[in-house]
Design a protein around this motif. Structure first.
Motif, PDB file in Angstrom:
ATOM      1  N   GLU A  61       0.833  -1.209   0.000  1.00  0.00           N
ATOM      2  CA  GLU A  61       0.000   0.000   0.000  1.00  0.00           C
ATOM      3  C   GLU A  61       0.865   1.257   0.000  1.00  0.00           C
ATOM      4  O   GLU A  61       0.560   2.247  -0.680  1.00  0.00           O
ATOM      5  N   GLN A  64       2.196   1.888  -3.395  1.00  0.00           N
ATOM      6  CA  GLN A  64       1.141   2.423  -4.263  1.00  0.00           C
ATOM      7  C   GLN A  64       0.888   3.899  -3.980  1.00  0.00           C
ATOM      8  O   GLN A  64       0.730   4.703  -4.900  1.00  0.00           O
ATOM      9  N   VAL A  65       0.847   4.226  -2.686  1.00  0.00           N
ATOM     10  CA  VAL A  65       0.632   5.629  -2.302  1.00  0.00           C
ATOM     11  C   VAL A  65       1.778   6.496  -2.791  1.00  0.00           C
ATOM     12  O   VAL A  65       1.572   7.607  -3.313  1.00  0.00           O
ATOM     13  N   LYS A  67       3.670   5.921  -5.314  1.00  0.00           N
ATOM     14  CA  LYS A  67       3.569   6.028  -6.768  1.00  0.00           C
ATOM     15  C   LYS A  67       2.553   7.097  -7.160  1.00  0.00           C
ATOM     16  O   LYS A  67       2.790   7.905  -8.061  1.00  0.00           O
ATOM     17  N   ARG A  68       1.397   7.078  -6.458  1.00  0.00           N
ATOM     18  CA  ARG A  68       0.387   8.121  -6.729  1.00  0.00           C
ATOM     19  C   ARG A  68       0.928   9.499  -6.370  1.00  0.00           C
ATOM     20  O   ARG A  68       0.649  10.488  -7.054  1.00  0.00           O
ATOM     21  N   LEU A  69       1.679   9.554  -5.275  1.00  0.00           N
ATOM     22  CA  LEU A  69       2.250  10.836  -4.849  1.00  0.00           C
ATOM     23  C   LEU A  69       3.214  11.377  -5.894  1.00  0.00           C
ATOM     24  O   LEU A  69       3.209  12.583  -6.202  1.00  0.00           O
ATOM     25  N   ASP A  70       4.027  10.483  -6.451  1.00  0.00           N
ATOM     26  CA  ASP A  70       4.939  10.906  -7.515  1.00  0.00           C
ATOM     27  C   ASP A  70       4.155  11.439  -8.714  1.00  0.00           C
ATOM     28  O   ASP A  70       4.530  12.450  -9.316  1.00  0.00           O
ATOM     29  N   GLY A  71       3.063  10.741  -9.040  1.00  0.00           N
ATOM     30  CA  GLY A  71       2.227  11.196 -10.147  1.00  0.00           C
ATOM     31  C   GLY A  71       1.619  12.560  -9.870  1.00  0.00           C
ATOM     32  O   GLY A  71       1.554  13.428 -10.748  1.00  0.00           O
ATOM     33  N   LEU A  72       1.178  12.757  -8.625  1.00  0.00           N
ATOM     34  CA  LEU A  72       0.590  14.050  -8.250  1.00  0.00           C
ATOM     35  C   LEU A  72       1.636  15.164  -8.309  1.00  0.00           C
ATOM     36  O   LEU A  72       1.324  16.296  -8.706  1.00  0.00           O
ATOM     37  N   GLU A  73       2.849  14.859  -7.914  1.00  0.00           N
ATOM     38  CA  GLU A  73       3.901  15.865  -7.968  1.00  0.00           C
ATOM     39  C   GLU A  73       4.173  16.280  -9.414  1.00  0.00           C
ATOM     40  O   GLU A  73       4.335  17.471  -9.708  1.00  0.00           O
ATOM     41  N   TYR A  75       2.032  16.056 -11.884  1.00  0.00           N
ATOM     42  CA  TYR A  75       0.844  16.794 -12.331  1.00  0.00           C
ATOM     43  C   TYR A  75       0.846  18.221 -11.768  1.00  0.00           C
ATOM     44  O   TYR A  75       0.521  19.173 -12.477  1.00  0.00           O
TER      45      TYR A  75
END
Length: 228
Positions: A61, A64-65, A67-73, A75
């Motif tokens: 988890e 995954q979090v 990875k999403r955080l990297d994506g948000l950064e 974006y």
């Protein structure tokens, strides 16, 4: 030597067999305690296994979090660039609006002077379609006062009026008009040849004349000019 060891082990077994009931009871207690310890150890191991599984789930988890955080950064960085670009465009738009406002303040007096010049030109020009042309000027003056009409549209209409006046110099037309000559009101047909000649003739062809631009008056050509 080997036989000696066997005799010692046999003696110990025999001794245990012939031991008192108290010793036997103590031995059972020890064995029972050992069994309990084994069960506790198994329970502890199960808890450890459960904790390991939970830890692995949390690790998955967490990844995954992250990875999403990297994506948000990524974006957020993109959005920041977009916002910076939009702010730059907004600043340029504001400058353009300020420039347009400045141009409007300069162009309105220019258009008023152009309209004044157009009116004066019509007053001094050959007097064909005088009422129609002056009404066009009056309409333009009213247009200049309207706040709901853009400056661009006002300028377009003004230049259109100048174009109409310019075209009069290259066209020929006839139209009906009313002239006052020698205190008499006459219904006449008018012939315009560009701005070179302006002629009139009564409906019964009894009177024919032309406009003298130098004298700025109508001049009769006499009955002999009717055929011409």
């Amino acid at each position: 030597m080997k036989d000696h060891r066997i005799r010692i082990v046999s003696a110990i077994v025999l001794g245990l067999t012939m031991a008192s009931p108290a010793i036997t009871a103590d031995l059972s207690t020890v064995i029972g305690a050992s069994a309990d310890n084994v069960q506790l150890a198994q329970a502890s191991q199960k808890r450890i296994d459960d904790v390991v599984l939970q830890t692995e789930d949390l690790e998955i988890e967490y990844k995954q979090v992250m990875k999403r955080l990297d994506g948000l950064e990524v974006y957020n960085e993109y959005m920041e660039r977009q916002i910076a670009h939009q702010e730059q465009e907004l600043a340029e738009l504001r400058r353009s609006i300020d420039e347009v406002s400045s141009v409007e303040r300069q162009i309105m007096p220019l258009m008023i002077r152009m309209l004044d010049g157009l009116e004066q030109f019509i007053e001094l020009d050959v007097p064909f379609l005088k009422e129609e042309r002056m009404n066009r000027v009056a309409g333009l003056r009213s247009l200049m006062e309207r706040a709901d009409i853009s400056v661009a549209e006002k300028f377009r209409r003004l230049t259109e009026a100048f174009q109409i006046e310019n075209d009069f110099g290259r066209t020929i037309e006839t139209y009906k008009d009313t002239l006052t000559l020698d205190d008499a009101t006459l219904e006449v047909n008018v012939l315009r040849l560009g701005r070179v000649g302006l002629f009139y003739q009564t409906n019964d062809t009894s009177q024919t004349g032309l406009w003298d631009q130098a004298a700025r008056q109508w001049v009769s050509l006499g009955s002999g000019a009717a055929r011409n």
